[in-house]
Design an enzyme around this catalytic site. Structure first.
Site, mmCIF file in Angstrom:
data_model
loop_
_atom_site.group_PDB
_atom_site.id
_atom_site.type_symbol
_atom_site.label_atom_id
_atom_site.label_comp_id
_atom_site.label_asym_id
_atom_site.label_seq_id
_atom_site.Cartn_x
_atom_site.Cartn_y
_atom_site.Cartn_z
ATOM 1 N N ARG A 1 0.819 -1.224 0.000
ATOM 2 C CA ARG A 1 0.000 0.000 0.000
ATOM 3 C C ARG A 1 0.854 1.276 0.000
ATOM 4 O O ARG A 1 0.499 2.282 0.619
ATOM 5 C CB ARG A 1 -0.963 0.014 1.195
ATOM 6 C CG ARG A 1 -2.115 -0.968 1.043
ATOM 7 C CD ARG A 1 -3.065 -0.879 2.220
ATOM 8 N NE ARG A 1 -2.398 -1.305 3.451
ATOM 9 C CZ ARG A 1 -2.826 -1.029 4.679
ATOM 10 N NH1 ARG A 1 -3.929 -0.317 4.845
ATOM 11 N NH2 ARG A 1 -2.180 -1.462 5.734
ATOM 12 N N HIS B 1 -21.030 11.424 8.496
ATOM 13 C CA HIS B 1 -19.773 11.590 7.761
ATOM 14 C C HIS B 1 -19.155 12.953 8.019
ATOM 15 O O HIS B 1 -17.996 13.177 7.711
ATOM 16 C CB HIS B 1 -20.011 11.420 6.258
ATOM 17 C CG HIS B 1 -20.551 10.067 5.925
ATOM 18 N ND1 HIS B 1 -21.888 9.851 5.669
ATOM 19 C CD2 HIS B 1 -19.949 8.862 5.839
ATOM 20 C CE1 HIS B 1 -22.072 8.561 5.428
ATOM 21 N NE2 HIS B 1 -20.926 7.945 5.535
ATOM 22 N N GLU C 1 -19.347 -1.442 20.140
ATOM 23 C CA GLU C 1 -18.472 -2.142 19.181
ATOM 24 C C GLU C 1 -16.981 -1.871 19.352
ATOM 25 O O GLU C 1 -16.208 -2.015 18.408
ATOM 26 C CB GLU C 1 -18.903 -1.850 17.726
ATOM 27 C CG GLU C 1 -20.340 -2.251 17.435
ATOM 28 C CD GLU C 1 -20.791 -1.966 16.001
ATOM 29 O OE1 GLU C 1 -19.954 -1.966 15.082
ATOM 30 O OE2 GLU C 1 -22.006 -1.758 15.812
HETATM 31 N N1 GLN Z 1 -23.313 -1.337 13.338
HETATM 32 C C1 GLN Z 1 -22.375 -0.758 12.419
HETATM 33 C C2 GLN Z 1 -21.811 0.504 13.032
HETATM 34 O O1 GLN Z 1 -22.516 1.150 13.735
HETATM 35 C C3 GLN Z 1 -23.024 -0.411 11.111
HETATM 36 C C4 GLN Z 1 -22.044 0.151 10.134
HETATM 37 C C5 GLN Z 1 -22.533 0.208 8.716
HETATM 38 O O2 GLN Z 1 -23.706 0.103 8.457
HETATM 39 N N2 GLN Z 1 -21.658 0.419 7.775
HETATM 40 O O3 GLN Z 1 -20.678 0.879 12.769
#
Ligand code: GLN
Ligand code: ZN
Length: 763
Positions: free
Chosen positions: A16, A703, A493
Site C-alpha cells: 500500500r 460523515h 463495538e
Molecule cells: N453497526 C455498524 C456501526 O454502527 C453499522 C455500520 C454500517 O452500516 N456500515 O458501525
C-alpha cells in the site's frame, strides 16, 4: 501463436505504498514531488512484473481514480474547479476529495474551497470512481500529457505498451448530467477529442489501444446501442488498432453489436460470459482478434489450468493467431502478490493466486497452447494437485454444514406472528416512549482502543488485559448513553476492528491475508476476508460482550450483528459453489448467534445489512433471483426469535424505490436507514409501498464533523411523519459513529435526544 496481455494492474502497491504516500502528502508531511516519484517507481515495478506479456497496459495507473484521469484527459472538469492556478496534480486531488477554503493545503486560500466530486460504485465491484459531470456547457478538450508521459516511461523500460483508455460510450454512460442535457447529445463533440487522442497515440507509433466499454454488459436501449455504432464508425478512421474491452458480465443482447463494431479486436470476460465465447467465434468477422479473459480478475483462487486448456484448445484451433489471452478484467480488483503472505496457512495458500500469480497462470496457458502441454507439464501437474486437494479437502467440505443446508425450510425464515401482533408484545416488554431514540451501533474507535488491540495482537497485552480494556470502553459508552437519555442502548463495538472481519475471524471456513488489500477509492483500501470453506460457528461470538453491556444498565441493550448478505458481499467468496449457498451457510451460523443472544436475555437485536444493495447483479433481469436468496438468508438469520424479541436491521444507503418489496419481505421490526441528506424524500418509497413496520430514518449525517442542530432534526422528523405514521418512527443518526470523536458525538446526540423530546411534546 497466442498473444498474452493484461487489462490493468493494481496500482496501490504490494504494501500500500501509494496510500501512505498520498496520505502523507495530504497531511502536509511530504511533497508533491515525492508523490510523483513514487508513482513513477510503482509503474516501473508493475511493468517489470508484467514483462513476460506480449502487451502490457499503460495508462492504467492513476493517483486516485482511472475515471477521473480520463476526465482530465478529456478536459472535462466541473466548472467549480476551473481557474485553479497551482500544480495540475493538486487540482486533481481537489476534484477528487474536495477542499475547504480554510484548509492549509496548497492554493486553498487563493483558489478557494470546492466540493468533492460524487463517488459511485464501478459496475458491480467494490471500487468507487469519481462520477464525470456533464452540462449543456460541457466542452471537451484533449490533454494527452499524462498518457504520453506514461507511454514514454514504458518505452524507456522496453515495455511492449498498449495504452488503456475508457471508451466514449461508457464514459458518457457512467457520468451524470447536472442539468437536463442528454449525455448522448455530447457524443459528437466527445468523438472529436477521442479522434484527436487516438491520432496522437498513432503518431507515437502505438499499434494497439485498449478501449474499455464495460457498459456493453448492461442493458442498453436503442439510442445507446446506436451510439456504439456511431462512435466506432467515426473512430475507425484512426490509425491505431482498437481492442474494445468488455468485462464483468455477459454481452447478451449486445453480443451482435459488440462482435460487429468496426474495430480490430474484442475482449470478452470468459469467466462471467464463458457460454458466449463459442457463439462469438461464428459471429466475429474473420479479421478480428478475440481476447478471451480466462483468468478470474475478481477473485483470489487459482485457475484450474487443465480444465481451462480442455476448453480453450479447440477455440485456439479455430482462432489461430487471432486468439489473445488475458485476465477477465483489470487486476485492480485483486491484491498484488501472494508471496507476501508468509503467515497464511500453507494449504490454503496453495489454492490462491493474486495479481502476480494470475499473470504466471496466463503465461502457462499461452505456452501450453503454443508449444503443447508437455512444455509446461510440471506447472500443470502442480496446478492439478492444488485444485484436487482443494476440491477434496475436509477443511472445505463439512458434511454437517451441507446436511443442515439440505434441511432448510420456509418455516425457518418465518416469524411466529405478523408484525402487528409482535409490535404490541414488544411494546409491552420494552415500554419505549414515542419517537424512541437509539444509535446504529459503533461509538468512536479511539486511539486507546486501537492501541489496546494492536498490543493484544502483538502479544504484549494478554487476553484478560484486553478484555478489561474493552469492558472499560463499553462501560464508558453506556454511562454516556444513560446520561444522554437514549432509549435503546448499544455496547459501542469497541472490540470490533471491522464489522465483517470481526465475524469472519470467529467463523470456521474463513482465512485472512496480511497484505491482501484492494483499492476501494482513492487511498482507501479494504482487505476482504477469504471465505474458503463450509461455514460454521464453533462458539458464540458476541454474547459475552453484549451480556456484560446489558448488566450495566436497566435500559434495553441492542445486540449487534452483521448479516449474512453483507458478510458475503464484503468477502472474497468461493468459486466452487453458488454465492447463494455460501450465503445460506452464513445465515445459519448467524442465526445461532441471534438465538444465543435471545437466550441470554437480549430483547433487541440488530442485524446490519449495509451491503445488501451492493450485491445487485448488473442486469435488472437478474435482480429478483439475487434478492430472493438474499432476503431469505436474512429471514433465516433473524426470524427464529420469539414475538417479543425486536429485530432491527440497518442499511446505509439511500435508494430503496426499486427494492422496497424485498426490504419489506425481510420483515425486520425496525429498519434504520441513511436519509438525512435526502430531506426524507427517500421515505416516499416506503410511503408509496405502505411499508408496514417501523423505520428509523437517519436525522444526521455522521460523515461530517458538524454538530446537527436540534431544530433541523425536528424538521426532518416532521417531514418523515408526513410519510410514515409517527407511531412507527424512531430517531437515530444515519450510521455508526466509529469514525467520529466523542467531542462531536456527545453534543450531536444531546441535540438528537432533545429533538425527540420536542417531537413527543408536540405529539
Ligand atoms: N453497526 C455498524 C456501526 O454502527 C453499522 C455500520 C454500517 O452500516 N456500515 O458501525
Ligand atoms: Zn450504516
Amino acid at each position: 501463436m497466442v498473444t498474452t496481455h493484461n487489462l490493468g494492474f493494481p496500482r496501490i502497491g504490494a504494501k500500500r505504498e501509494l496510500k501512505f504516500a498520498l496520505e502523507a502528502y495530504w497531511k502536509g508531511q511530504s511533497t508533491l514531488d515525492a508523490v510523483k516519484q513514487l508513482g513513477h517507481e510503482l509503474r516501473q515495478r508493475h511493468w517489470a512484473l508484467q514483462a513476460g506479456l506480449d502487451l502490457a497496459p499503460v495508462g492504467d495507473f492513476a493517483f486516485y481514480d482511472q475515471v477521473l484521469d480520463m476526465s482530465f484527459t478529456l478536459g472535462n472538469l466541473p466548472a467549480r474547479v476551473q481557474g485553479f492556478h497551482g500544480d495540475e496534480l493538486d487540482n486533481y486531488f481537489r476534484v477528487a476529495r474536495g477542499r475547504s477554503a480554510q484548509s492549509a493545503e496548497a492554493h486553498a486560500q487563493c483558489c478557494g474551497g470546492v466540493a468533492a466530486g460524487e463517488m459511485t460504485k464501478w459496475f458491480d465491484t467494490n471500487y468507487h470512481y469519481i462520477v464525470p459531470e456533464f452540462t449543456a456547457a460541457t466542452r471537451f478538450k484533449l490533454d494527452a500529457s499524462r498518457l504520453l508521459q506514461q507511454l514514454a516511461e514504458a518505452r524507456a523500460q522496453q515495455v511492449k505498451a498498449k495504452p488503456v483508455i475508457i471508451g466514449p460510450v461508457t464514459y458518457l454512460a457512467i457520468g451524470k448530467s447536472k442539468d437536463d442535457t442528454s449525455q448522448l447529445a455530447l457524443l459528437p463533440q466527445l468523438l472529436q477529442v477521442y479522434t484527436e487522442l487516438l491520432e496522437t497515440l498513432a503518431a507515437q507509433g502505438v499499434e494497439w489501444v485498449q478501449i474499455d466499454e464495460p457498459i456493453l454488459v448492461t442493458e442498453l436501449d436503442a439510442d445507446w446501442q446506436h451510439a456504439f455504432n456511431l462512435a466506432y464508425h467515426q473512430l475507425k478512421s484512426c490509425r491505431v488498432k482498437l481492442l474494445v474491452a468488455t468485462y464483468f458480465g455477459q454481452l447478451a443482447d449486445n453480443q451482435y453489436l459488440a462482435a460487429n463494431l468496426p474495430v480490430a479486436g474484442l475482449h470478452v470476460d470468459a469467466i462471467n460470459a464463458r457460454s458466449e465465447i463459442v457463439p462469438l467465434l461464428g459471429m466475429l468477422p474473420a479479421h478480428k482478434v478475440l481476447s478471451v479473459g480466462v483468468i478470474n480478475g475478481r477473485n483470489i483462487w487459482k485457475t484450474d489450468l487443465n480444465a481451462t486448456l480442455d476448453w480453450l484448445e479447440p477455440i485456439a484451433e479455430r482462432l489461430g493467431e487471432r486468439l489473445w489471452l488475458a485476465p477477465s478484467c483489470s487486476l485492480l480488483h485483486v491484491p498484488v502478490d501472494l508471496d507476501s503472505e508468509q503467515a497464511l496457512d500453507l494449504e490454503i495458500r496453495s489454492w490462491l493466486a493474486f495479481a502476480t500469480q494470475k499473470l504466471d497462470e496466463l503465461q502457462i496457458l499461452a505456452t501450453a497452447l503454443t508449444q503443447g502441454r508437455a512444455a509446461v507439464k510440471d506447472q500443470l501437474a502442480s496446478n492439478h494437485t492444488a485444485i484436487a486437494t482443494r476440491r477434496s479437502s475436509q477443511r472445505v467440505h463439512k458434511p454437517q454444514v451441507k446436511a443442515a443446508l439440505e434441511k432448510l425450510t420456509p418455516q425457518l425464515g418465518q416469524r411466529q406472528n405478523a408484525y402487528a401482533v409482535r409490535a404490541s408484545k414488544q411494546a409491552a416488554l420494552l415500554k419505549l416512549p414515542k419517537y424512541p431514540t437509539t444509535t446504529i451501533g459503533s461509538f468512536p474507535q479511539t486511539a486507546d482502543i486501537r492501541h489496546a488491540r494492536s498490543e493484544f495482537k502483538a502479544g504484549r497485552l494478554d487476553a484478560a488485559g484486553y478484555q478489561a480494556a474493552m469492558q472499560a470502553e463499553i462501560a464508558r459508552s453506556i454511562q454516556e448513553q444513560e446520561a444522554l437519555g437514549l432509549d435503546v442502548l448499544v455496547h459501542g463495538e469497541a472490540e470490533r476492528n471491522d464489522m465483517v472481519e470481526y465475524f469472519g475471524e470467529q467463523l470456521d471456513g474463513y482465512a485472512f491475508s496480511q497484505f491482501g488489500w484492494v483499492q476501494s477509492y482513492g487511498s482507501r483500501c479494504v482487505k476482504p476476508p477469504i471465505l474458503f470453506g463450509d461455514i460454521s460457528r464453533p462458539r458464540a461470538m458476541t454474547v459475552d460482550w453484549i451480556k456484560y453491556a446489558q448488566s450495566l444498565t436497566s435500559k434495553p441493550m441492542k445486540g449487534m450483528l452483521t448479516g449474512p448478505v453483507t458478510i458475503l458481499n464484503w468477502s472474497f467468496v468461493r468459486d466452487d459453489q453458488p454465492r447463494s449457498v455460501s450465503c445460506y451457510q452464513l445465515a445459519l451460523a448467524i442465526r445461532q448467534e441471534v438465538l444465543d443472544l435471545e437466550q441470554a436475555g437480549i430483547n433487541v437485536i440488530q442485524i446490519d445489512e449495509a451491503a445488501l444493495r451492493e450485491g445487485l447483479p448488473l442486469r435488472k433481469a437478474q435482480w429478483q433471483s439475487y434478492l430472493d436468496w438474499a432476503v431469505e438468508s436474512f429471514r433465516i438469520t433473524a426470524n427464529g426469535v420469539a414475538d417479543e424479541t425486536q429485530i432491527h436491521t440497518h442499511m446505509c444507503y439511500s435508494e430503496f424505490n426499486d427494492i422496497i418489496e424485498s426490504i419489506a419481505a425481510m420483515d425486520a421490526d425496525v429498519i434504520t436507514i441513511e436519509t438525512s441528506r435526502s430531506d426524507m424524500e427517500l421515505l416516499d418509497a416506503f410511503k408509496t409501498f405502505d411499508y408496514p413496520n417501523e423505520i428509523g430514518p437517519g436525522v444526521y449525517d455522521i460523515h461530517s464533523p458538524n454538530i446537527p442542530d436540534q431544530a433541523d432534526m425536528v424538521k426532518l422528523m416532521q417531514l418523515a411523519a408526513e410519510r410514515v405514521p409517527a407511531e412507527r418512527l424512531w430517531v437515530n443518526p444515519d450510521c455508526g459513529l466509529k469514525t467520529r470523536q466523542w467531542a462531536e458525538v456527545l453534543p450531536a446526540l444531546r441535540n438528537m435526544v432533545a429533538a425527540a423530546k420536542t417531537l413527543r411534546a408536540n405529539a
